[in-house]
Enzyme design. Structure first.
Site, PDB file in Angstrom:
ATOM      1  N   TYR A 124      33.568  48.116  42.284  1.00  0.00           N
ATOM      2  CA  TYR A 124      34.549  48.000  43.373  1.00  0.00           C
ATOM      3  C   TYR A 124      33.850  48.200  44.723  1.00  0.00           C
ATOM      4  O   TYR A 124      34.020  47.402  45.661  1.00  0.00           O
ATOM      5  CB  TYR A 124      35.627  49.064  43.153  1.00  0.00           C
ATOM      6  CG  TYR A 124      36.619  49.268  44.271  1.00  0.00           C
ATOM      7  CD1 TYR A 124      37.543  48.303  44.617  1.00  0.00           C
ATOM      8  CD2 TYR A 124      36.642  50.489  44.967  1.00  0.00           C
ATOM      9  CE1 TYR A 124      38.472  48.529  45.623  1.00  0.00           C
ATOM     10  CE2 TYR A 124      37.572  50.725  45.970  1.00  0.00           C
ATOM     11  CZ  TYR A 124      38.481  49.738  46.304  1.00  0.00           C
ATOM     12  OH  TYR A 124      39.389  49.968  47.292  1.00  0.00           O
ATOM     13  N   ASP A 136      49.135  33.664  42.002  1.00  0.00           N
ATOM     14  CA  ASP A 136      47.871  34.129  41.454  1.00  0.00           C
ATOM     15  C   ASP A 136      46.826  33.704  42.473  1.00  0.00           C
ATOM     16  O   ASP A 136      46.564  32.504  42.639  1.00  0.00           O
ATOM     17  CB  ASP A 136      47.625  33.472  40.086  1.00  0.00           C
ATOM     18  CG  ASP A 136      46.268  33.857  39.516  1.00  0.00           C
ATOM     19  OD1 ASP A 136      45.477  34.497  40.236  1.00  0.00           O
ATOM     20  OD2 ASP A 136      46.005  33.509  38.343  1.00  0.00           O
ATOM     21  N   GLY A 158      51.454  45.920  45.433  1.00  0.00           N
ATOM     22  CA  GLY A 158      50.570  47.061  45.191  1.00  0.00           C
ATOM     23  C   GLY A 158      50.933  48.268  46.045  1.00  0.00           C
ATOM     24  O   GLY A 158      51.939  48.261  46.765  1.00  0.00           O
ATOM     25  N   GLN A 159      50.084  49.306  45.955  1.00  0.00           N
ATOM     26  CA  GLN A 159      50.395  50.560  46.661  1.00  0.00           C
ATOM     27  C   GLN A 159      50.535  50.341  48.168  1.00  0.00           C
ATOM     28  O   GLN A 159      51.516  50.761  48.774  1.00  0.00           O
ATOM     29  CB  GLN A 159      49.316  51.624  46.401  1.00  0.00           C
ATOM     30  CG  GLN A 159      49.712  52.989  46.968  1.00  0.00           C
ATOM     31  CD  GLN A 159      48.550  53.967  47.107  1.00  0.00           C
ATOM     32  OE1 GLN A 159      47.391  53.617  46.907  1.00  0.00           O
ATOM     33  NE2 GLN A 159      48.869  55.198  47.453  1.00  0.00           N
ATOM     34  N   LYS A 214      33.192  45.625  47.841  1.00  0.00           N
ATOM     35  CA  LYS A 214      33.659  45.882  49.212  1.00  0.00           C
ATOM     36  C   LYS A 214      32.526  45.683  50.219  1.00  0.00           C
ATOM     37  O   LYS A 214      32.735  45.106  51.296  1.00  0.00           O
ATOM     38  CB  LYS A 214      34.239  47.297  49.335  1.00  0.00           C
ATOM     39  CG  LYS A 214      35.588  47.476  48.665  1.00  0.00           C
ATOM     40  CD  LYS A 214      36.674  46.567  49.246  1.00  0.00           C
ATOM     41  CE  LYS A 214      38.035  46.806  48.636  1.00  0.00           C
ATOM     42  NZ  LYS A 214      39.017  45.768  48.989  1.00  0.00           N
ATOM     43  N   ILE A 272      44.723  56.709  49.853  1.00  0.00           N
ATOM     44  CA  ILE A 272      46.013  56.650  50.557  1.00  0.00           C
ATOM     45  C   ILE A 272      47.083  57.394  49.764  1.00  0.00           C
ATOM     46  O   ILE A 272      47.254  57.172  48.566  1.00  0.00           O
ATOM     47  CB  ILE A 272      46.429  55.179  50.800  1.00  0.00           C
ATOM     48  CG1 ILE A 272      45.351  54.498  51.656  1.00  0.00           C
ATOM     49  CG2 ILE A 272      47.789  55.115  51.487  1.00  0.00           C
ATOM     50  CD1 ILE A 272      45.649  53.058  52.006  1.00  0.00           C
ATOM     51  N   ASP A 302      52.539  38.014  45.155  1.00  0.00           N
ATOM     52  CA  ASP A 302      51.909  38.869  44.152  1.00  0.00           C
ATOM     53  C   ASP A 302      51.850  38.082  42.846  1.00  0.00           C
ATOM     54  O   ASP A 302      52.647  37.156  42.650  1.00  0.00           O
ATOM     55  CB  ASP A 302      52.701  40.172  43.961  1.00  0.00           C
ATOM     56  CG  ASP A 302      51.840  41.286  43.377  1.00  0.00           C
ATOM     57  OD1 ASP A 302      51.426  42.174  44.131  1.00  0.00           O
ATOM     58  OD2 ASP A 302      51.576  41.241  42.153  1.00  0.00           O
ATOM     59  N   ILE A 303      50.952  38.503  41.977  1.00  0.00           N
ATOM     60  CA  ILE A 303      50.844  37.825  40.675  1.00  0.00           C
ATOM     61  C   ILE A 303      52.050  38.168  39.795  1.00  0.00           C
ATOM     62  O   ILE A 303      52.460  37.376  38.957  1.00  0.00           O
ATOM     63  CB  ILE A 303      49.501  38.186  39.987  1.00  0.00           C
ATOM     64  CG1 ILE A 303      49.204  37.224  38.838  1.00  0.00           C
ATOM     65  CG2 ILE A 303      49.468  39.638  39.529  1.00  0.00           C
ATOM     66  CD1 ILE A 303      47.775  37.269  38.354  1.00  0.00           C
TER      67      ILE A 303
HETATM   68  N1  SER Z   1      41.645  54.714  46.680  1.00  0.00           N
HETATM   69  C1  SER Z   1      40.549  53.883  46.263  1.00  0.00           C
HETATM   70  C2  SER Z   1      40.034  54.260  44.944  1.00  0.00           C
HETATM   71  O1  SER Z   1      40.143  55.413  44.610  1.00  0.00           O
HETATM   72  C3  SER Z   1      39.449  53.958  47.266  1.00  0.00           C
HETATM   73  O2  SER Z   1      39.517  52.868  48.087  1.00  0.00           O
HETATM   74  O3  SER Z   1      39.506  53.438  44.261  1.00  0.00           O
END
Ligand code: SER
Length: 315
Positions: free
Chosen positions: A141, A51, A13-14, A145, A171, A36-37
């Protein structure tokens, strides 16, 4: 502390792409198991397809490689998560439980879990959002969290598991693409500026959001993970700040390098998500407890992003 043997989930991922490389540089390529998957894009270092919903395979990898630390980066982000809320909840939470339970049963030394500015909602102060704010996120999401932060704290209190966490801002990176988030525009804008000289932004011109340059984000993560345990006073998740800007401000900064660059605004459903998040973050607790200090402002980050992306094209 002796050299950790690290398992990274979501390594493709990023964040994972860049963090895995930094961990390899710091501790040695043979000390980091990227998972990673999806199959690995490149074959630098050790890679295992995983997975994360498969608990048995996770346990097996922990045993096979004698893992001592886990960086659990798998998640479905804010914008993508809204397309299928229940599946997002299931993946974000079940993957965490798999990691927490595996860590507990295999006596893992340290775990890193990324939280997010998405943990905040409309009833937290929007500017300089304090560490201990009311948390009423509006996305699945964000809800996952907040729940995850509390579960991390629970495993620390109940089982003494050494879990550490940061509430990452958006990020910005040149090495890897963002995917499925509300802050993604701030990554995509650079590529578009270089390739097409124009960009259509899915947020309004004045939507100020907290962001951080990847180099700062990775350094924060590694500093937190190397900090002696007794200095870590927040076991839910630390507020972390880099810089804050609006789409208009970043566009103006890009124009200093590419004078013909133009931006237009076509806000979509992500605008409501951005409106529910802070504009800036108070990270004084992270600064006090483990010495956090960001180094990239808007001017430095823009110059670096454009320079690095240009180099990538040239190679
Ligand atoms: N960069 C993420 C998002 O935009 C925030 O944690 O979902």
């Amino acid at each position: 502390m002796s050299k950790p043997t690290i398992l990274v989930t979501g390594a493709g991922g990023q964040i994972g792409t860049v963090l895995t490389e930094s961990l390899q540089k710091r501790y040695g390529s043979d000390q980091v198991i990227a998972t990673d998957i999806r199959p690995a894009a490149s074959s630098n270092g050790i890679f295992e397809q995983l997975d994360i919903m498969n608990r048995d395979r996770l346990s097996q990898l922990i045993k096979d490689y004698k893992i001592t630390q886990i960086y659990h980066l798998v998640a479905i982000l804010s914008a993508k998560g809204e397309k299928d809320p229940l599946r997002t909840w299931q993946i974000n939470m079940d993957s965490l439980f798999n990691v927490l339970e595996a860590a507990r049963t295999h006596n893992i030394d340290r775990i890193f879990f990324p939280s997010s500015i998405a943990a905040f909602g409309p009833n937290a102060p929007a500017f300089n959002t304090p560490q201990f704010s009311y948390l009423d996120p509006t996305t699945v999401y964000g809800i996952s969290k907040v729940a995850a932060e509390n579960w991390c704290n629970y495993y620390f209190v109940k089982y003494g598991l050494d879990i550490r966490s940061l509430r990452y801002p958006g990020i910005i990176s040149y090495q890897s693409k963002a995917g499925g988030g509300t802050t993604d525009y701030a990554v995509d804008i650079f590529r578009a500026a270089l390739d097409h000289g124009k960009f259509t932004c899915f947020l309004k011109a004045d939507s100020k959001l907290p962001m951080i340059y990847m180099e700062d984000a990775v350094r924060a993560t590694m500093e937190l993970m190397e900090c002696p345990s007794n200095q870590i006073k927040v076991r839910t998740s630390y507020n972390l700040a880099g810089l804050s800007f609006t789409p208009q401000e970043i566009a103006d900064e890009i124009k200093k390098h590419l004078p013909d660059f133009t931006i237009q605004y076509e806000p979509d459903f992500r605008q409501a998500i951005a409106d529910s998040w802070p504009a800036s973050i108070d990270d004084s607790k992270a600064r006090k407890d483990w010495g956090w200090q960001p180094t990239f402002d808007l001017a430095k980050m823009t110059e670096e992003m454009l320079g690095q992306l240009r180099k990538k094209v040239d190679v």
